[in-house]
Design a protein around this motif. Structure first.
Motif, PDB file in Angstrom:
ATOM      1  N   VAL A 170      72.321  46.137  41.201  1.00 44.14           N
ATOM      2  CA  VAL A 170      72.619  47.389  40.506  1.00 44.14           C
ATOM      3  C   VAL A 170      72.300  48.551  41.426  1.00 44.14           C
ATOM      4  O   VAL A 170      71.215  48.596  42.022  1.00 44.14           O
ATOM      5  N   HIS A 192      79.044  53.646  35.360  1.00 44.12           N
ATOM      6  CA  HIS A 192      78.388  54.055  34.119  1.00 44.12           C
ATOM      7  C   HIS A 192      77.553  55.297  34.410  1.00 44.12           C
ATOM      8  O   HIS A 192      77.090  55.491  35.543  1.00 44.12           O
ATOM      9  N   TYR A 240      80.111  54.478  29.601  1.00 44.15           N
ATOM     10  CA  TYR A 240      80.132  53.119  30.140  1.00 44.15           C
ATOM     11  C   TYR A 240      81.561  52.692  30.430  1.00 44.15           C
ATOM     12  O   TYR A 240      82.513  53.224  29.849  1.00 44.15           O
ATOM     13  N   TYR A 247      74.365  57.990  33.036  1.00 41.20           N
ATOM     14  CA  TYR A 247      73.183  58.156  32.200  1.00 41.20           C
ATOM     15  C   TYR A 247      72.746  59.621  32.250  1.00 41.20           C
ATOM     16  O   TYR A 247      72.853  60.275  33.291  1.00 41.20           O
ATOM     17  N   LEU A 306      72.231  56.084  28.003  1.00 40.73           N
ATOM     18  CA  LEU A 306      73.614  55.794  28.371  1.00 40.73           C
ATOM     19  C   LEU A 306      74.543  56.878  27.829  1.00 40.73           C
ATOM     20  O   LEU A 306      74.540  57.161  26.618  1.00 40.73           O
ATOM     21  N   GLY A 335      71.895  59.250  43.437  1.00 39.13           N
ATOM     22  CA  GLY A 335      70.606  59.918  43.560  1.00 39.13           C
ATOM     23  C   GLY A 335      70.280  60.873  42.426  1.00 39.13           C
ATOM     24  O   GLY A 335      69.164  61.381  42.334  1.00 39.13           O
ATOM     25  N   GLY A 389      62.199  62.932  29.659  1.00 39.58           N
ATOM     26  CA  GLY A 389      62.685  61.863  28.801  1.00 39.58           C
ATOM     27  C   GLY A 389      63.126  60.645  29.587  1.00 39.58           C
ATOM     28  O   GLY A 389      63.121  60.646  30.816  1.00 39.58           O
ATOM     29  N   ALA A 390      63.498  59.607  28.850  1.00 38.75           N
ATOM     30  CA  ALA A 390      64.017  58.394  29.471  1.00 38.75           C
ATOM     31  C   ALA A 390      65.529  58.523  29.640  1.00 38.75           C
ATOM     32  O   ALA A 390      66.182  59.274  28.908  1.00 38.75           O
ATOM     33  N   PRO A 391      66.096  57.800  30.578  1.00 35.41           N
ATOM     34  CA  PRO A 391      67.561  57.823  30.716  1.00 35.41           C
ATOM     35  C   PRO A 391      68.229  57.266  29.465  1.00 35.41           C
ATOM     36  O   PRO A 391      67.698  56.387  28.784  1.00 35.41           O
ATOM     37  N   GLN A 409      76.009  54.852  38.022  1.00 34.18           N
ATOM     38  CA  GLN A 409      75.499  53.500  38.287  1.00 34.18           C
ATOM     39  C   GLN A 409      76.654  52.525  38.359  1.00 34.18           C
ATOM     40  O   GLN A 409      77.645  52.643  37.629  1.00 34.18           O
ATOM     41  N   PHE A 445      72.449  52.914  41.997  1.00 32.73           N
ATOM     42  CA  PHE A 445      72.505  54.208  41.336  1.00 32.73           C
ATOM     43  C   PHE A 445      72.867  55.307  42.323  1.00 32.73           C
ATOM     44  O   PHE A 445      72.666  55.156  43.535  1.00 32.73           O
ATOM     45  N   TYR A 496      77.737  48.231  40.011  1.00 35.39           N
ATOM     46  CA  TYR A 496      77.298  46.929  40.507  1.00 35.39           C
ATOM     47  C   TYR A 496      77.713  46.825  41.963  1.00 35.39           C
ATOM     48  O   TYR A 496      78.775  47.344  42.352  1.00 35.39           O
ATOM     49  N   TYR A 556      72.905  60.522  36.202  1.00 35.96           N
ATOM     50  CA  TYR A 556      72.960  59.458  37.198  1.00 35.96           C
ATOM     51  C   TYR A 556      74.194  58.591  36.989  1.00 35.96           C
ATOM     52  O   TYR A 556      74.483  58.176  35.860  1.00 35.96           O
ATOM     53  N   GLN A 600      69.411  62.056  31.631  1.00 36.52           N
ATOM     54  CA  GLN A 600      67.962  62.051  31.503  1.00 36.52           C
ATOM     55  C   GLN A 600      67.507  63.482  31.233  1.00 36.52           C
ATOM     56  O   GLN A 600      67.508  64.318  32.139  1.00 36.52           O
TER      57      GLN A 600
END
Lengths: 112, 123
Positions: free
Chosen positions: A101, A36, A51, A38, A48, A105, A44-46, A91, A103, A93, A89, A40
């Motif tokens: 989880v 997945h 996916y 993301y 999605l 770098g 700001g916030a990450p 991501q 990620f 599993y 980023y 940013q």
């Protein structure tokens, strides 16, 4: 040291195409787990972006696309726009490490 | 629309405790698991913890096991992260993240994240 490996930075001129790679191992991406992505934006916030390796949430432009093969994945951005300048980023599993989880770098995209 | 609003961040001394909260709205809270993800200043994202939709299972990254506790109150639509024995390296923005999978053991990706709350641990 992040579990997934991304280039620290990429750049491109407006209108160009860039790709960001994400390399994992046999316990995460190579084990068949989805990747997945993301975005940013500065301060700001990450959010999605992609996916399940290649799916875009509603509202994400089709200029953004994702793919996966083996132990790696890629994010491609076509028709670069100034507002695409952000950190990206990947991501996934992981079935073996101490963190479920994992990620990358992060990759800083600069639009020249 | 989905909203996740974190609160409770602040400055705390090393060895101290803090509880951050995440108030959720815009969806059926009790149907989804939640994660906490943090980002140290100038650094990348790090997953910290996950709680199932019904609270029956909790998962943590090793470096916070025994120090951090994730919980939820489905009546208040709120997720919590209790942080004890804080260390300077716990300094970060803490994001609440909604798991994308409904009524499941987790799809382990985040369809929404909040704006974050800053936790600063001083020496």
């Amino acid at each position: 040291q992040s579990v997934l490996t991304q280039p620290p930075s990429v750049s491109g001129a407006p209108g160009q195409r860039v790709t960001i790679s994400c390399t994992g191992t046999r316990t995460n991406i190579g084990a068949g787990y989805d990747v997945h992505w993301y975005q940013q934006l500065p301060r700001g916030a990450p959010k999605l972006l992609i996916y399940g390796n290649s799916n875009r949430p509603s509202g994400v432009p089709d200029r953004f696309s994702g793919s996966k093969s083996g132990t790696s994945a890629s994010l491609a951005i076509t028709g670069l726009q100034p507002e695409d300048e952000a950190d990206y980023y990947c991501q996934s599993y992981d079935s073996f490490l101490s963190a479920d989880v994992v990620f990358g770098g992060g990759t800083k995209l600069t639009v020249l | 629309q989905v909203q996740l609003v974190e609160s409770g961040g602040g400055v705390v001394q090393a060895g101290g405790s803090l509880r951050v909260s995440c108030a959720a709205s815009g969806f059926t809270f009790s149907s989804f698991g939640f994660h906490w993800v943090r980002q140290a200043p100038g650094k990348g994202l790090q997953w910290i913890a996950f709680i199932w939709y019904d609270g029956s299972e909790k998962r943590y990254v090793d470096l916070v096991k025994g120090r951090f506790t994730i919980s939820r109150d489905n009546a208040k639509n709120t997720v919590y992260l209790q942080m004890d024995s804080l260390r300077q390296e716990d300094t970060a923005v803490y994001y609440c993240a909604k798991d994308a999978g409904p009524l499941s053991s987790g799809w382990y990706y985040f369809d929404y994240l909040g704006q974050g709350t800053l936790v600063s641990v001083s020496s």
